[in-house]
Design a protein around this motif. Structure first.
Motif, PDB file in Angstrom:
ATOM      1  N   ILE A 167       0.814  -1.216   0.000  1.00 51.05           N
ATOM      2  CA  ILE A 167       0.000   0.000   0.000  1.00 51.05           C
ATOM      3  C   ILE A 167       0.850   1.270   0.000  1.00 51.05           C
ATOM      4  CG2 ILE A 167      -1.696   1.325   1.343  1.00 51.05           C
ATOM      5  CD1 ILE A 167      -2.725  -1.394   2.423  1.00 51.05           C
ATOM      6  N   ILE A 168       1.873   1.285   0.819  1.00 48.97           N
ATOM      7  CA  ILE A 168       2.653   2.516   0.994  1.00 48.97           C
ATOM      8  C   ILE A 168       3.686   2.706  -0.111  1.00 48.97           C
ATOM      9  CG2 ILE A 168       4.171   3.796   2.537  1.00 48.97           C
ATOM     10  CD1 ILE A 168       1.258   3.448   3.521  1.00 48.97           C
ATOM     11  N   MET A 169       4.514   1.711  -0.337  1.00 45.93           N
ATOM     12  CA  MET A 169       5.622   1.873  -1.286  1.00 45.93           C
ATOM     13  C   MET A 169       5.183   2.228  -2.707  1.00 45.93           C
ATOM     14  SD  MET A 169       8.554   1.921   0.062  1.00 45.93           S
ATOM     15  CE  MET A 169       9.359   1.553   1.628  1.00 45.93           C
ATOM     16  N   PRO A 170       4.049   1.728  -3.190  1.00 45.89           N
ATOM     17  CA  PRO A 170       3.638   2.148  -4.540  1.00 45.89           C
ATOM     18  C   PRO A 170       3.373   3.650  -4.657  1.00 45.89           C
ATOM     19  CG  PRO A 170       2.508   0.128  -3.929  1.00 45.89           C
ATOM     20  CD  PRO A 170       3.203   0.615  -2.689  1.00 45.89           C
ATOM     21  N   GLY A 171       3.122   4.318  -3.538  1.00 45.54           N
ATOM     22  CA  GLY A 171       2.849   5.746  -3.569  1.00 45.54           C
ATOM     23  C   GLY A 171       3.983   6.599  -3.029  1.00 45.54           C
ATOM     24  N   VAL A 172       5.163   6.024  -2.905  1.00 47.95           N
ATOM     25  CA  VAL A 172       6.313   6.760  -2.371  1.00 47.95           C
ATOM     26  C   VAL A 172       7.158   7.325  -3.512  1.00 47.95           C
ATOM     27  CG1 VAL A 172       8.525   6.521  -1.144  1.00 47.95           C
ATOM     28  CG2 VAL A 172       6.443   5.515  -0.186  1.00 47.95           C
ATOM     29  N   THR A 173       7.494   8.618  -3.417  1.00 48.86           N
ATOM     30  CA  THR A 173       8.537   9.195  -4.257  1.00 48.86           C
ATOM     31  C   THR A 173       9.860   8.927  -3.541  1.00 48.86           C
ATOM     32  OG1 THR A 173       7.060  10.923  -5.067  1.00 48.86           O
ATOM     33  CG2 THR A 173       9.432  11.296  -5.304  1.00 48.86           C
ATOM     34  N   HIS A 174      10.764   8.236  -4.196  1.00 48.93           N
ATOM     35  CA  HIS A 174      11.976   7.760  -3.518  1.00 48.93           C
ATOM     36  C   HIS A 174      13.069   8.832  -3.567  1.00 48.93           C
ATOM     37  CE1 HIS A 174      10.250   3.811  -2.937  1.00 48.93           C
ATOM     38  NE2 HIS A 174       9.833   3.854  -4.196  1.00 48.93           N
ATOM     39  N   TRP A 175      13.019   9.714  -2.571  1.00 44.74           N
ATOM     40  CA  TRP A 175      13.925  10.856  -2.504  1.00 44.74           C
ATOM     41  C   TRP A 175      15.388  10.443  -2.415  1.00 44.74           C
ATOM     42  CZ3 TRP A 175      13.022  16.359  -1.361  1.00 44.74           C
ATOM     43  CH2 TRP A 175      11.710  16.761  -1.623  1.00 44.74           C
ATOM     44  N   HIS A 176      15.648   9.254  -1.953  1.00 45.71           N
ATOM     45  CA  HIS A 176      17.045   8.834  -1.774  1.00 45.71           C
ATOM     46  C   HIS A 176      17.534   7.907  -2.888  1.00 45.71           C
ATOM     47  CE1 HIS A 176      16.919  10.967   1.937  1.00 45.71           C
ATOM     48  NE2 HIS A 176      15.826  10.300   2.280  1.00 45.71           N
ATOM     49  N   SER A 177      16.735   7.789  -3.930  1.00 47.10           N
ATOM     50  CA  SER A 177      17.180   7.073  -5.119  1.00 47.10           C
ATOM     51  C   SER A 177      18.286   7.861  -5.815  1.00 47.10           C
ATOM     52  CB  SER A 177      16.003   6.895  -6.091  1.00 47.10           C
ATOM     53  OG  SER A 177      16.464   6.494  -7.376  1.00 47.10           O
ATOM     54  N   PRO A 178      19.278   7.175  -6.361  1.00 46.29           N
ATOM     55  CA  PRO A 178      20.316   7.889  -7.125  1.00 46.29           C
ATOM     56  C   PRO A 178      19.796   8.463  -8.441  1.00 46.29           C
ATOM     57  CG  PRO A 178      20.660   5.514  -7.253  1.00 46.29           C
ATOM     58  CD  PRO A 178      19.567   5.732  -6.253  1.00 46.29           C
ATOM     59  N   TYR A 179      18.512   8.227  -8.751  1.00 44.50           N
ATOM     60  CA  TYR A 179      17.898   8.818  -9.932  1.00 44.50           C
ATOM     61  C   TYR A 179      16.935   9.945  -9.576  1.00 44.50           C
ATOM     62  CZ  TYR A 179      19.967   4.865 -12.317  1.00 44.50           C
ATOM     63  OH  TYR A 179      20.878   3.945 -12.805  1.00 44.50           O
ATOM     64  N   PHE A 180      16.988  10.389  -8.332  1.00 49.58           N
ATOM     65  CA  PHE A 180      16.187  11.530  -7.880  1.00 49.58           C
ATOM     66  C   PHE A 180      17.046  12.783  -7.988  1.00 49.58           C
ATOM     67  CE2 PHE A 180      14.568  14.533  -4.772  1.00 49.58           C
ATOM     68  CZ  PHE A 180      13.196  14.408  -4.863  1.00 49.58           C
ATOM     69  N   PHE A 181      16.656  13.699  -8.869  1.00 50.05           N
ATOM     70  CA  PHE A 181      17.416  14.931  -9.096  1.00 50.05           C
ATOM     71  C   PHE A 181      16.527  16.164  -8.943  1.00 50.05           C
ATOM     72  CE2 PHE A 181      19.405  11.579 -11.730  1.00 50.05           C
ATOM     73  CZ  PHE A 181      20.675  11.569 -11.172  1.00 50.05           C
ATOM     74  N   ALA A 182      15.451  16.045  -8.176  1.00 48.25           N
ATOM     75  CA  ALA A 182      14.469  17.117  -8.047  1.00 48.25           C
ATOM     76  C   ALA A 182      14.706  17.938  -6.778  1.00 48.25           C
ATOM     77  CB  ALA A 182      13.062  16.523  -8.021  1.00 48.25           C
ATOM     78  N   TYR A 183      14.087  19.113  -6.733  1.00 46.41           N
ATOM     79  CA  TYR A 183      14.129  19.980  -5.557  1.00 46.41           C
ATOM     80  C   TYR A 183      15.581  20.223  -5.131  1.00 46.41           C
ATOM     81  CZ  TYR A 183       9.336  18.248  -5.713  1.00 46.41           C
ATOM     82  OH  TYR A 183       8.092  17.886  -6.138  1.00 46.41           O
ATOM     83  N   PHE A 184      15.857  19.926  -3.874  1.00 41.08           N
ATOM     84  CA  PHE A 184      17.214  19.892  -3.332  1.00 41.08           C
ATOM     85  C   PHE A 184      17.337  18.593  -2.541  1.00 41.08           C
ATOM     86  CE2 PHE A 184      17.817  24.725  -3.463  1.00 41.08           C
ATOM     87  CZ  PHE A 184      18.819  24.654  -4.421  1.00 41.08           C
TER      88      PHE A 184
END
Length: 480
Positions: free
Chosen positions: A63-80
């Protein structure tokens, strides 16, 4: 759950967390769900009888993980970046176990005293002027706020109280309402929206000063606005200078703006939410030059210094400026040491009453990484951003839109804004990497921020190849 089961489940949870972070690269960085996806997946009411731990953990994945934006993924380059490290996670466990509500020294002496010392440690890492440190007998000091937004609001409210009392001292018949309607605060047109929100909450006018060609606030533009408003009978009282703006990581000119604020008797607050972490590196410390003119200074270790959210570090030169604005002393909060001069009660430095033992995270991270380890982490991110900048500059279809100083690269496809809006839509719809945009003047710009603790050159290069491929598809479709 008793202690024995907690030991067992705690070890399982640590394994789950470690597995999640070690395997995060394989997860889709941006979720493929629609608003409201979660409600149908859980019951409308809490269970009358206890669920099992196994069921809960299964539901985390289902339930939870399908709706998580993975901020600590090495492919996360958004925001700061948002900081994450194992030492900070362990400290947060201890913080939760101790469970104190450290609003005063008496409420938990270690909670107050460790925070004071950690803020001095961090201040010395940044080479802040001694006036900002508590030391053993200083007038300044540091406090952990929840966010840079809180720090800006606290500073504005303290400045508002200070100028109101000063004016009422010289003109005893002056009402607070009469002062408030004339107060004006200032910031750059590149400042974060939280500064505007602070003005709204504080009930004061806020004026955005046009920035220069490098998106920086300069003294001449500020002075012109101050003179114009004073001539109109208004009262300038507060300036926010930003070091490392959200849009493009530009730096307001503190060495120019600071003396203007000092001469005019205007409170200067410096917001370095993202960039402040880099100032622990000698080669970036010059970006903080001029902080000696500030009344308050803030940055977020929870962005780029491996201390998990929330941990926003704020310093003031005169702590009585804060306590004078917020101090209320009901008898149930008083204690025998509060007027000794040896300690501080942090409830007078912030908006909430309660506060967690957040300095434990700083203590663990600073000791287990050391200053050299933290410096190496910052330098690696900066090097990766320059690597991405180099790749962009090799492709004549693209352009760099702002100077690359730290870990953020602002770039775009040459051509109309609609082309870049379409490119961003393709990037985020593919969900292989995640970016967010900004506006620089009238240009729609893509931001590429180095974020993850585990990001490497290979991830940056894969991201660039992905962007180039989508750009080629877009440009090809335009020709059809």
């Amino acid at each position: 759950m008793n202690a024995d089961e907690f030991r067992r489940r705690g070890k399982e949870m640590v394994d789950y967390v470690a597995d999640y972070l070690e395997g995060i690269e394989a997860r889709q960085v941006y979720p493929d769900v629609e608003p409201g996806y979660l409600r149908p997946l859980i019951p409308p009411t809490a269970p009358q009888e206890p669920d099992t731990f196994e069921d809960i953990i299964n539901d985390v994945e289902k339930i939870i993980m399908p709706g998580v934006t993975h901020w600590h993924s090495p492919y996360f380059f958004a925001y700061f970046p948002t900081a994450s490290s194992y030492p900070a996670m362990l400290a947060d466990m201890l913080c939760g176990a101790i469970g104190c509500i450290g609003f005063s020294w008496a409420a938990s002496p270690a909670c107050t005293e460790l925070e004071t010392v950690m803020m001095d440690w961090l201040g010395r890492m940044l080479q802040l002027p001694e006036a900002f440190l508590a030391g053993e007998a200083g007038e300044g000091g540091g406090v952990i706020q929840g966010s840079a937004s809180e720090a800006t609001l606290v500073a504005l409210l303290a400045a508002r109280t200070k100028v109101t009392r000063r004016l009422q001292t010289t003109s005893p018949g002056l009402t607070q309402a009469a002062v408030m309607e004339k107060l004006v605060a200032y910031t750059s047109d590149q400042a974060h929206s939280s500064v505007e929100r602070a003005g709204l909450i504080g009930g004061v006018k806020l004026k955005a000063i046009p920035s220069d060609g490098k998106f920086a606030l300069r003294a001449s533009a500020l002075q012109e606005a101050l003179e114009r408003d004073k001539a109109a009978g208004l009262i300038p009282f507060f300036v926010v200078a930003t070091l490392g703006t959200t849009s493009c990581c530009s730096f307001d000119n503190l060495l120019e703006v600071g003396p203007v604020c000092h001469k005019e008797g205007v409170w200067l607050h410096v917001d370095a939410a993202y960039a402040g972490s880099a100032f622990i590196c000698p080669e970036f410390r010059h970006l903080l030059d001029g902080v000696e003119f500030a009344d308050s200074f803030n940055f977020n270790p929870h962005k780029w210094l491996l201390v998990n959210f929330d941990c926003s570090a704020m310093w003031v030169k005169k702590r009585t400026d804060l306590t004078g604005a917020f101090k209320l002393d009901p008898v149930y909060l008083k204690h025998s040491h509060q007027d000794s001069g040896l300690i501080t009660d942090y409830r007078h430095w912030q908006l909430p009453l309660g506060r967690r033992f957040r300095s434990l995270k700083m203590w663990f991270v600073f000791r287990l990484y050391g200053v050299t380890g933290l410096q190496a982490y910052i330098r690696k991110h900066v090097q990766l951003s320059h690597e991405f900048e180099f790749l962009v500059r090799q492709d004549p279809r693209f352009e760099i839109c702002a100077e690359v100083t730290l870990g953020l690269v602002c770039f775009r496809l040459k051509g109309p804004n609609s082309r870049n809006e379409a490119l961003l839509e393709r990037i985020n719809s593919a969900r292989k990497i995640h970016l967010v945009p900004c506006h620089l003047r009238d240009q729609f710009v893509l931001r590429f921020a180095i974020c993850s603790r585990t990001v490497e050159s290979a991830h940056v290069r894969l991201a660039w190849e992905h962007i180039r491929g989508l750009a080629a598809e877009l440009l090809g479709a335009e020709k059809e």
